[in-house]
Design an enzyme around this catalytic site. Structure first.
Site, mmCIF file in Angstrom:
data_model
loop_
_atom_site.group_PDB
_atom_site.id
_atom_site.type_symbol
_atom_site.label_atom_id
_atom_site.label_comp_id
_atom_site.label_asym_id
_atom_site.label_seq_id
_atom_site.Cartn_x
_atom_site.Cartn_y
_atom_site.Cartn_z
ATOM 1 N N SER A 54 0.893 -1.160 0.002
ATOM 2 C CA SER A 54 0.247 0.075 0.086
ATOM 3 C C SER A 54 0.740 1.301 -0.022
ATOM 4 O O SER A 54 0.247 2.293 -0.277
ATOM 5 C CB SER A 54 -0.944 0.231 0.997
ATOM 6 O OG SER A 54 -0.177 0.165 2.514
ATOM 7 N N LYS A 86 0.957 4.461 6.806
ATOM 8 C CA LYS A 86 0.221 5.486 5.723
ATOM 9 C C LYS A 86 0.814 6.657 5.881
ATOM 10 O O LYS A 86 1.559 7.181 6.820
ATOM 11 C CB LYS A 86 -1.130 5.368 5.990
ATOM 12 C CG LYS A 86 -1.948 4.078 5.948
ATOM 13 C CD LYS A 86 -2.055 3.488 4.722
ATOM 14 C CE LYS A 86 -2.687 2.093 4.609
ATOM 15 N NZ LYS A 86 -2.360 1.229 3.771
#
Length: 165
Positions: free
Chosen positions: A28, A65
């Site tokens: 990701s 993230k």
């Protein structure tokens, strides 16, 4: 014996309160981080826009993230352009992914979303691999209490060791 005990105590306390080594799992955050990269988190931090954090998701899994919005920020996305507080923001860390998207003939890396305000004590996060990331678009806002630490140093692979920016 006291020196060994004191050393072990200092190391354990430092790891618990100051820093923690972690491994990146998944794709990701590609190409910024690859699967199995090793990073060090700082547990004393001040989070700003575009910092990278590790947080515990509602399912108990830790994710890494990029922070797009801090409390009070107004965030929107239009035609693959991020706006923070009404100002267009460059996202140079997405350049490689944008080239891949163009080669595949896909229109956008990130779907449009209307402006919203990040609530107090929460953050809005996105993965750099926008087409393959479970982030705030799915999970919602990330609470301050779920943050494990801020990514500061990469330990591996060896060719990328150093301070993370």
């Amino acid at each position: 014996m006291r020196v060994i005990f004191l050393t072990v105590l200092i190391v354990l306390m430092s790891r618990h309160f100051l820093f923690e080594p972690v491994a990146v799992h998944g794709e990701s955050m590609m190409p910024t981080f690859e699967d199995d990269d090793k990073v060090v988190l700082m547990k004393i931090y001040t989070i700003e826009n575009f910092d990278m954090i590790v947080f515990t998701a509602p399912n108990g899994v830790n994710f890494i993230k990029r922070v797009i919005g801090v409390p009070g920020d107004r965030i929107s996305m239009e035609d693959d352009q991020l706006f923070v507080n009404g100002r267009a923001e460059a996202e140079p860390y997405l350049d490689k992914n944008r080239k891949i998207v163009e080669q595949q003939g896909t229109v956008r890396l990130t779907e449009d979303f209307e402006e919203f305000t990040v609530p107090a004590e929460f953050y809005y996060v996105l993965g750099d691999n926008r087409l393959n990331s479970m982030d705030s678009r799915v999970l919602g806002f990330i609470s301050k209490d779920s943050i494990v630490g801020e990514v500061k140093v990469r330990l591996s692979p060896l060719e990328h060791v150093g301070i993370v920016e």
